[in-house]
Design an enzyme around this catalytic site. Structure first.
Site, short mmCIF file in Angstrom:
data_model
loop_
_atom_site.label_atom_id
_atom_site.label_comp_id
_atom_site.label_asym_id
_atom_site.label_seq_id
_atom_site.Cartn_x
_atom_site.Cartn_y
_atom_site.Cartn_z
N HIS A 1 -2.76 3.23 -6.04
CA HIS A 1 -3.44 2.03 -5.55
C HIS A 1 -3.69 1.03 -6.68
O HIS A 1 -3.69 -0.19 -6.46
CB HIS A 1 -4.75 2.38 -4.87
CG HIS A 1 -5.29 1.29 -3.98
ND1 HIS A 1 -4.64 0.88 -2.83
CD2 HIS A 1 -6.36 0.49 -4.10
CE1 HIS A 1 -5.32 -0.10 -2.26
NE2 HIS A 1 -6.36 -0.36 -3.02
N LYS B 1 -1.90 -2.61 7.82
CA LYS B 1 -3.22 -2.09 8.16
C LYS B 1 -3.95 -3.08 9.07
O LYS B 1 -3.99 -4.27 8.79
CB LYS B 1 -4.02 -1.86 6.87
CG LYS B 1 -5.39 -1.28 7.06
CD LYS B 1 -6.05 -1.13 5.71
CE LYS B 1 -7.48 -0.61 5.85
NZ LYS B 1 -8.15 -0.52 4.52
N ARG C 1 -0.88 -1.31 -7.08
CA ARG C 1 -1.03 -2.45 -6.16
C ARG C 1 -1.97 -3.50 -6.76
O ARG C 1 -1.68 -4.69 -6.73
CB ARG C 1 -1.56 -1.94 -4.83
CG ARG C 1 -1.95 -3.01 -3.80
CD ARG C 1 -2.29 -2.32 -2.49
NE ARG C 1 -3.19 -3.08 -1.65
CZ ARG C 1 -2.79 -4.00 -0.76
NH1 ARG C 1 -1.52 -4.28 -0.62
NH2 ARG C 1 -3.68 -4.63 0.00
N ARG D 1 0.86 -1.19 0.00
CA ARG D 1 0.00 0.00 0.00
C ARG D 1 0.89 1.23 0.00
O ARG D 1 2.03 1.19 0.49
CB ARG D 1 -0.89 0.02 1.24
CG ARG D 1 -1.86 -1.16 1.35
CD ARG D 1 -2.63 -1.08 2.64
NE ARG D 1 -3.63 -2.13 2.76
CZ ARG D 1 -3.41 -3.34 3.29
NH1 ARG D 1 -2.20 -3.62 3.77
NH2 ARG D 1 -4.36 -4.24 3.35
N HIS E 1 -4.42 -8.69 3.26
CA HIS E 1 -5.87 -8.60 3.38
C HIS E 1 -6.33 -9.31 4.66
O HIS E 1 -5.75 -10.32 5.06
CB HIS E 1 -6.56 -9.25 2.18
CG HIS E 1 -6.46 -8.44 0.93
ND1 HIS E 1 -6.65 -8.97 -0.32
CD2 HIS E 1 -6.18 -7.13 0.73
CE1 HIS E 1 -6.50 -8.03 -1.23
NE2 HIS E 1 -6.21 -6.90 -0.62
N TYR F 1 -9.35 -10.35 -7.52
CA TYR F 1 -8.37 -10.76 -8.52
C TYR F 1 -8.77 -12.06 -9.21
O TYR F 1 -8.35 -12.31 -10.34
CB TYR F 1 -6.98 -10.84 -7.87
CG TYR F 1 -6.69 -9.56 -7.13
CD1 TYR F 1 -6.56 -8.36 -7.81
CD2 TYR F 1 -6.65 -9.54 -5.74
CE1 TYR F 1 -6.38 -7.17 -7.13
CE2 TYR F 1 -6.47 -8.35 -5.05
CZ TYR F 1 -6.33 -7.17 -5.75
OH TYR F 1 -6.16 -6.00 -5.07
#
Length: 356
Positions: free
Chosen positions: A308, A229, A311, A205, A333, A342
């Site tokens: 982003h 995150k 990414r 990120r 994630h 994806y």
């Protein structure tokens, strides 16, 4: 704690005393589990809601600090519906469906805490009636829908290499008649190429790239240590690998970093920038990194490309060679549900593979 989290925590501390006592109690309850950034969003959402209660005459106090539990308890369904309409129409900050959903979720969290967790001195819930329990919040960004929006806006196959090369050298030819732009590119091209190459070969990120320190980068093992995150342990950094093809770009930046971006000893940042009129390098900001990518993307012919989406470009390419669980871990994630994007982006490739 990262610089951004420190800023957000400071704002939380500044804003919290203006909130009603029960909101202060709720934020303190959530403090160990949520990041300062998330808590700040909660408080901002409550500011908007309480201001609306006062504007509508539902709360008769002079400020949001005086909104009472009794006033929340007596809210009617038509009033909540009116607030939802207000969120979609008020001029200052018109909300998208995703933002609207988040603001309602913030309220649901508060009302749930007051009615199911918090107690008064007699062990009764602080809130006897929870109107927000009746509100259904629909999921607005399903993986398949997100994938559909991203198709055609990402870098694919050889474009990943081409874009790094363009940042490193190709851009100069397109701005050759602009002395200022050419000078800026000559000064920062190696750094910019290293940033782009790192994201396209690790899936970090932008905040993770910005917060990288010198001792977070292990060139020998092609490994980075990043504050991910959602991780509430501020002392722990997650090891994340980057591909071999990024190593050369990062090494090239390291060789000129000290000379081109001189810094005081206290500066630990990996990626540096020097502002106009200043002589010392400082940590490159998130906004500067985002603007830098947009600048190159427009000139490259991919105006919809953002930092982003770099990414996303990595993740799509990585998913084709790995399973969903490895992709989830690489990207950091919280669940595979997010990573499903994806799978939908690569549907065509998967259908061709099964035919073969």
């Amino acid at each position: 704690m990262t610089i951004q989290k420190q800023k957000d925590r400071l704002q939380v501390d500044q804003k919290l005393p203006t909130m009603p006592w029960y909101v202060q109690q709720f934020i303190e309850y959530k403090l160990p589990d949520l990041s300062p950034s998330t808590l700040l969003e909660y408080i901002r959402d409550y500011e908007i809601f309480f201001d609306w209660l006062i504007q509508e005459g539902i709360s008769t106090g002079p400020d949001i600090h005086s909104v009472t539990l009794e006033q929340l308890e007596s809210l009617r369904m038509e009033q909540v519906t009116a607030y939802r309409i207000y969120l979609t129409t008020y001029k200052e900050q018109k909300n998208s469906r995703i933002t609207l959903s988040r603001k309602l979720s913030s309220l649901r969290s508060l009302f749930h805490y007051l009615s199911q967790i918090a107690e008064d001195e007699n062990f009764y819930p602080l809130l006897k009636r929870n109107i927000m329990a009746k509100i259904e919040i629909k999921r607005v960004h399903k993986p398949k829908d997100t994938a559909a929006k991203l198709k055609g806006k990402l870098l694919e196959e050889d474009e990943l290499f081409d874009f790094v090369d363009y940042v490193r050298t190709g851009y100069a030819a397109d701005v050759s008649d602009n002395k200022q732009a050419l000078y800026a590119h000559e000064h920062n091209a190696i750094r910019d190429a290293a940033i782009v190459s790192l994201i396209l070969n690790s899936g970090l990120r932008v905040s993770e790239v910005v917060n990288l320190n010198m001792d977070d980068v292990d060139m020998n093992n092609r490994m980075l240590y990043v504050s991910r995150k959602g991780n509430q342990d501020e002392t722990f950094k997650t090891p994340v690998y980057f591909r071999e093809r990024a190593k050369e770009d990062i090494q090239a930046y390291l060789e000129l970093r000290a000379a081109r971006y001189p810094t005081p000893k206290r500066e630990k940042a990996f990626f540096l920038a020097i502002k106009n009129g200043e002589k010392e390098g400082k940590r490159m900001t998130k906004r500067a990194m985002q603007a830098m990518i947009i600048k190159y993307a427009k000139a490259f012919g991919k105006p919809s490309l953002t930092v982003h989406k770099l990414r996303h470009s990595f993740a799509t390419d990585y998913y084709l060679q790995n399973d969903i669980y490895k992709t989830k871990e690489q990207l950091g994630h919280a669940s595979t549900e997010t990573t499903e994007i994806y799978a939908h982006l690569t549907d065509k490739t998967m259908s061709e593979a099964i035919d073969r």
